[in-house]
Design a protein around this motif. Structure first.
Motif, PDB file in Angstrom:
ATOM      1  N   ILE A   1      32.134  35.846  73.033  1.00  0.00           N
ATOM      2  CA  ILE A   1      32.063  35.240  71.721  1.00  0.00           C
ATOM      3  C   ILE A   1      30.996  35.806  71.011  1.00  0.00           C
ATOM      4  O   ILE A   1      31.066  36.192  69.689  1.00  0.00           O
ATOM      5  CB  ILE A   1      31.851  33.711  71.758  1.00  0.00           C
ATOM      6  N   ASN A   2      29.654  35.782  71.540  1.00  0.00           N
ATOM      7  CA  ASN A   2      28.661  36.478  70.861  1.00  0.00           C
ATOM      8  C   ASN A   2      28.619  37.571  70.625  1.00  0.00           C
ATOM      9  O   ASN A   2      28.110  38.233  69.332  1.00  0.00           O
ATOM     10  CB  ASN A   2      27.297  36.285  72.016  1.00  0.00           C
TER      11      ASN A   2
ATOM     12  N   ARG B   1      32.393  29.833  64.835  1.00  0.00           N
ATOM     13  CA  ARG B   1      33.506  29.037  64.886  1.00  0.00           C
ATOM     14  C   ARG B   1      34.787  29.798  65.119  1.00  0.00           C
ATOM     15  O   ARG B   1      35.691  29.698  65.901  1.00  0.00           O
ATOM     16  CB  ARG B   1      33.638  28.169  63.892  1.00  0.00           C
ATOM     17  N   ASP B   2      35.085  30.935  64.154  1.00  0.00           N
ATOM     18  CA  ASP B   2      35.955  31.868  64.265  1.00  0.00           C
ATOM     19  C   ASP B   2      36.030  32.617  65.652  1.00  0.00           C
ATOM     20  O   ASP B   2      37.304  32.735  66.261  1.00  0.00           O
ATOM     21  CB  ASP B   2      36.245  32.921  63.320  1.00  0.00           C
ATOM     22  N   ALA B   3      34.943  33.181  66.136  1.00  0.00           N
ATOM     23  CA  ALA B   3      34.722  33.804  67.328  1.00  0.00           C
ATOM     24  C   ALA B   3      35.166  32.747  68.379  1.00  0.00           C
ATOM     25  O   ALA B   3      35.832  33.233  69.550  1.00  0.00           O
ATOM     26  CB  ALA B   3      33.543  34.197  67.487  1.00  0.00           C
ATOM     27  N   TYR B   4      34.756  31.641  68.417  1.00  0.00           N
ATOM     28  CA  TYR B   4      34.931  30.507  69.469  1.00  0.00           C
ATOM     29  C   TYR B   4      36.592  30.409  69.598  1.00  0.00           C
ATOM     30  O   TYR B   4      37.087  30.367  70.793  1.00  0.00           O
ATOM     31  CB  TYR B   4      34.306  29.372  69.365  1.00  0.00           C
TER      32      TYR B   4
ATOM     33  N   MET C   1      26.294  40.562  78.018  1.00  0.00           N
ATOM     34  CA  MET C   1      25.372  41.171  77.276  1.00  0.00           C
ATOM     35  C   MET C   1      23.873  40.911  77.868  1.00  0.00           C
ATOM     36  O   MET C   1      23.838  39.925  78.850  1.00  0.00           O
ATOM     37  CB  MET C   1      25.417  40.340  75.886  1.00  0.00           C
ATOM     38  N   LYS C   2      22.881  41.649  77.585  1.00  0.00           N
ATOM     39  CA  LYS C   2      21.594  41.369  77.873  1.00  0.00           C
ATOM     40  C   LYS C   2      21.264  40.001  77.495  1.00  0.00           C
ATOM     41  O   LYS C   2      21.450  39.829  76.212  1.00  0.00           O
ATOM     42  CB  LYS C   2      20.673  42.529  77.521  1.00  0.00           C
ATOM     43  N   HIS C   3      20.353  39.212  78.127  1.00  0.00           N
ATOM     44  CA  HIS C   3      19.824  38.172  77.560  1.00  0.00           C
ATOM     45  C   HIS C   3      18.035  38.351  77.501  1.00  0.00           C
ATOM     46  O   HIS C   3      17.624  38.333  78.396  1.00  0.00           O
ATOM     47  CB  HIS C   3      19.925  36.771  78.438  1.00  0.00           C
TER      48      HIS C   3
ATOM     49  N   ASN D   1      29.372  41.252  65.768  1.00  0.00           N
ATOM     50  CA  ASN D   1      30.181  42.268  64.764  1.00  0.00           C
ATOM     51  C   ASN D   1      30.820  41.777  63.606  1.00  0.00           C
ATOM     52  O   ASN D   1      31.495  42.325  63.008  1.00  0.00           O
ATOM     53  CB  ASN D   1      31.265  42.696  65.893  1.00  0.00           C
ATOM     54  N   GLY D   2      30.324  40.675  63.309  1.00  0.00           N
ATOM     55  CA  GLY D   2      30.646  40.105  61.854  1.00  0.00           C
ATOM     56  C   GLY D   2      31.256  38.550  61.922  1.00  0.00           C
ATOM     57  O   GLY D   2      31.432  38.282  60.875  1.00  0.00           O
TER      58      GLY D   2
END
Length: 425
Positions: free
Chosen positions: A370-371, A381-384, A402-404, A376-377
């Motif tokens: 999701i992140n 809410r849309d990504a979720y 991803m790296k945290h 990437n834009g």
């Protein structure tokens, strides 16, 4: 022999009921009663109630008793009600009337109080030191295994990627919170109650400032009624502080038991730290941590017991307080043992490699996915919604994650900051 004996025989059944197991418990307090008796004796000499020769004689005999205690030769026989009556008897047997003077300007009430608070003070410091040793081991393990991924769980369901470094250092930082409470408890018990006598002070010209300094207390409990009312409060405070530490260790032990099971299979221990089954030869049981869990839960119950026994008592001394001595000492002694065995065992933990390709970890990186879309834009809410639909229709393909980077995350453990907290204690 009883310090309150006025020559009247007491019913044997009543005597047995009221004495309880004080003789056994008081062996934990004997060295502190001797220490306080020496300070009290010096003070009586300082204010002119005892002669210099009497003081020297009493101090010499108290040192003899201390030496017997250190050699394991000191006993509290059934003839004595407690350690206090035993010590006074021995002094009187050796010194006659001089020995009888040791109880001048004090009561068994403040005698018990000062011995207990010296005991609590020293042992809270020991527990703190042992906790710090455990934290050091955990921070070392966190650094050693900081790059090894560990599945994180919420509701016991696979949730998000964590790491062994994050797991070990999480408990290290929680234990620092417990050290804060132990430090607060130490302040409560580090107040001299000696001189409060039965709770209303003394008409003798005693010097409480002298005994405070002599015994190494930071301050006195100045009000003599408050000093007497600290009986119960000190035990509640100490057992409550220990209960907080026990809660942390119990949760940690539960994690270990789960993670050792074949269904998780994240960690193991050398065979010599585990036990087997009488009929199942394949078993490798985490009995140590199961017992830690059970013992720690028992210690948490003791804190509640202290409240229930003392919460509605009026000011002044009451015999109810005898009932809280046993379990407060039990809590202290058991916590020291638990910390020793926990530190010894966790230092030998073996961290396993976890195959994240296993089907049950398929959705471990959904939040990272999701992140990535958000970066990437896409709106969150849309990504979720996009990733949620992929999960529902079976189309989701996990990314590499991803790296945290923020402080305290799996890829930035902030171990130095946690160590700084520890060093400030």
């Amino acid at each position: 022999m009883k310090l309150w004996d006025k020559g009247i025989s007491i019913d044997k059944q009543i005597e047995k009921f009221t004495v309880g197991n004080d003789r056994e418990l008081d062996m934990h307090l004997a060295e502190y009663d001797i220490q306080a008796s020496k300070a009290h004796t010096k003070m009586l000499g300082k204010v002119g109630i005892m002669t210099e020769q009497e003081v020297e004689s009493l101090l010499a005999e108290l040192d003899v008793l201390k030496d017997q205690l250190e050699k394991g030769e000191f006993q509290i026989e059934e003839d004595f009600e407690d350690v206090h009556s035993k010590i006074e008897f021995e002094l009187t047997k050796k010194l006659g009337d001089t020995g009888k003077k040791i109880h001048t300007a004090r009561s068994r009430n403040d005698q018990v109080l000062v011995a207990q608070q010296l005991y609590f003070k020293e042992n809270l410091l020991q527990i703190s030191r042992k906790t710090k040793s455990l934290i050091d081991v955990l921070l070392s393990l966190a650094d050693e295994h900081k790059d090894k991924v560990l599945p994180g769980y919420t509701h016991l369901q696979v949730a998000m990627p964590s790491s062994f470094g994050l797991w070990f250092s999480a408990y290290a930082e929680l234990l620092i919170d417990d050290l804060y409470l132990l430090e607060a408890g130490l302040k409560i018990v580090d107040q001299n109650p000696l001189g409060s006598a039965a709770g209303y002070g003394s008409s003798f010209p005693i010097d409480r400032e002298f005994t405070t300094k002599e015994l190494g207390f930071s301050t006195q409990k100045f009000n003599v009624v408050a000093a007497q009312m600290s009986r119960g409060k000190c035990e509640r405070t100490v057992t409550s502080n220990i209960a907080s530490l026990a809660n942390t260790l119990s949760r940690f032990a539960m994690d270990i038991c789960l993670y050792m099971s074949q269904n998780f299979d994240f960690i193991t221990f050398p065979d010599e730290l585990t036990t087997g089954s009488s009929i199942m030869p394949h078993k490798k049981n985490p009995d140590v941590f199961e017992l830690v869990r059970g013992k720690c839960n028992k210690l948490q119950a003791i804190a509640n017991e202290m409240i229930l026994i003392t919460n509605n008592l009026p000011s002044g001394y009451h015999r109810d307080f005898q009932l809280i001595k046993e379990n407060s000492i039990y809590a202290v002694e058991n916590m020291k043992e638990i910390l020793d065995v926990f530190t010894h065992s966790i230092a030998q933990i073996k961290v396993k490699e976890i195959d994240l390709r296993d089907e049950k970890y398929k959705y471990l990186f959904t939040v990272d996915s999701i992140n990535e879309l958000v970066i990437n834009g896409k709106s969150f809410r849309d990504a979720y919604k996009i990733i949620g639909e992929q999960v529902q229709n079976g189309a989701y393909e996990a990314s590499e994650g991803m790296k945290h980077t923020h402080s305290g995350s799996k890829d930035n453990l902030s171990l130095n900051m946690i160590k700084n907290k520890l060093q400030q204690l």
